[in-house]
Design a protein around this motif. Sequence first.
Motif, short mmCIF file in Angstrom:
data_model
loop_
_atom_site.label_atom_id
_atom_site.label_comp_id
_atom_site.label_asym_id
_atom_site.label_seq_id
_atom_site.Cartn_x
_atom_site.Cartn_y
_atom_site.Cartn_z
N ILE A 106 57.87 22.52 4.89
CA ILE A 106 56.89 23.61 4.74
C ILE A 106 55.71 23.39 5.68
CG2 ILE A 106 55.26 24.67 3.13
CD1 ILE A 106 57.25 23.99 0.88
N GLY A 145 56.57 24.11 9.19
CA GLY A 145 56.88 25.52 9.39
C GLY A 145 55.64 26.40 9.38
N VAL A 146 54.67 26.04 8.54
CA VAL A 146 53.45 26.85 8.42
C VAL A 146 52.38 26.41 9.41
CG1 VAL A 146 51.58 27.49 6.84
CG2 VAL A 146 53.92 27.36 6.00
N TYR A 147 52.27 25.10 9.64
CA TYR A 147 51.18 24.58 10.46
C TYR A 147 51.69 23.48 11.40
CZ TYR A 147 46.47 22.92 11.62
OH TYR A 147 45.32 22.56 12.29
N PRO A 195 61.62 32.00 9.11
CA PRO A 195 60.19 31.91 9.44
C PRO A 195 59.38 31.40 8.26
CG PRO A 195 61.10 33.95 10.28
CD PRO A 195 62.18 33.32 9.44
N GLY A 196 58.47 30.47 8.54
CA GLY A 196 57.70 29.81 7.50
C GLY A 196 58.20 28.43 7.18
#
Length: 589
Positions: A520, A523-525, A390-391
């Motif tokens: 990243i 994964g984040v946005y 996650p992330g």
Amino acid sequence: MLAVLILIPLAAALLVAVAPASRARPIAMAGMLAAAAMTGYLLFSFDWEHASAQQFLLDEESSRLIAPLGVSLSMSVDSISMLLVALTALLGPICVAASATAITDRVKTYYAWMLVLQSAMLGVFCARDMIFFYTCFEFTLIPMYIMISLWGSTNRKKAAAKFFLYTFTGSVIALAGIVYVAWSYADRHSAWTFDADTLMRWSRSLPASTQGWVLGALLLGFAVKVPLFPFHTWLPLAHTEAPTAGSVILAGVLLKLGTYGLVRFAMPFAPAAFVEYAPAIAAVCLVGILYGGLVCWVQNDVKKLVAYSSVAHLGFCVLGLAAYNVMGVTGSILYMINHGLSTGALFLLIGMVYERYHTRSMKELGGLAARMPVWSTFMVFFAMASVGLPGLNGFVSEFMCLFGAFQASDQWGAGLWGTAAGQAPGATPGHLGAWTAAIAGTGMVVAAMYLLYMVGKVVWGPLVEPAGHAGHGSHDKDSHGHGSQGHGAEAHAHAEHGVLPRDLTGREIGVLVPLAALCIFLGVYPSPVIRALKEPVSFMTTEVVTFGRARTPMPPVPPADVAPAGHQSTGEHGAGGPSHDAGSKETAR
């Protein structure tokens, strides 16, 4: 503009062919960067508010190639195509940069064919004429065959031949399905056409049994390219023997040609058959997920391990399509992008360590964090992205594919909560459900085990290096014990590996940083990409439900709420089909 985008790499390939060998790589890089810049302009100019509309259109009439057969060079893109074009354009310069020290022999041939391959892959995603699509789809075999057979490892000839024969055979069967649909249209309308939208509307009107044969032909051709179990056997050998850039292109783009074909043509051309056989497709995906993971578990060659992991990962990708709901299909398309980023980066990292140690065996490599801390940092990062931490990017798409399969059941509500079918929140029509998602989730656990085991062996623990490398000296054996003279041009470049420092160079770090940043960001946005896919995916799933479920027994369902925006049919897409209201309500639910 799409024609210019496709022609830029071809023009660069011609320049490479006539230029001195010393200028081949700079020209190739310039051509790839020019195509990437053109893609950036298209991304900026694209109307994301109308993402399902065919944009940058080169229509059939103005691009007619063979008028009596209705063959043209028509092109356009929607948001699905545009995102995959962007992935292809991103990986092009990265592959050129990654080949700087690995390829020192026949460099003109190498970079010229890489540019031709780039042009063919871009053509696949832009084509709206089925013959033009098939020509680009099939032509990708030639450059990749040459790259594997000339610059691969010990068994490169066998790997290249197996790659070509498997994928060529499947593609010919897919062509038979395309030509049959075109022939049946010509027989009825006394005029040939290979326009994708026209044939799509016509194919939906064919009997369900005929659609089954069409789906079988298209599915076989695209399943070999994905590859789905049991058509996967060419992939590990091709990945293992290919040069580093070849493996990156295979994982990043070429495998996505198969999944793109399923999304763009197999599902909408034969919706009745796809709905009927979706459970069987899902079952094949589950076998591939578990089989690929278990085979990875026993590998000693780290490159072959990552190659087999693609069989499992792309099983998740196709599983999302088998759910034929918005969640699953969106997750599948997002998975295409995310797999290209994270797995492509893993192949780059394996190639970087192979240039230094000339082995990929986990029996001969271990504890490299002590020698190569920067490399080890990237290795752990991209392994976590591939695991689905996650992330990072892998988690979002994997979760959406699983949740799409979980939702896709007519009995989902009744089976779990004792309510009437379809009343549970998020339930959609289908025959998958909780058990399918649970079995696929087991594959996620297996994936975490083999990837973490690989990281633990190669990165952590006591330092293990091949004989002759304790002082970072030369080494003349590969992971199979063969001399380096048997490895083609790439291995010839390795003979003088003193040009590379112990850890990564600035060039190698620069190759990896864009991929890490995107992992990243997605994964984040991931919302921008998900929003971009919402309209075309909503329309596509509505079409599949409407045209597919109407021909199969459907359980009674209570009235649904108003369908969300983006599901309504327009005249541009809906000509020749029935009302979409019922399918929109089911898809919304």
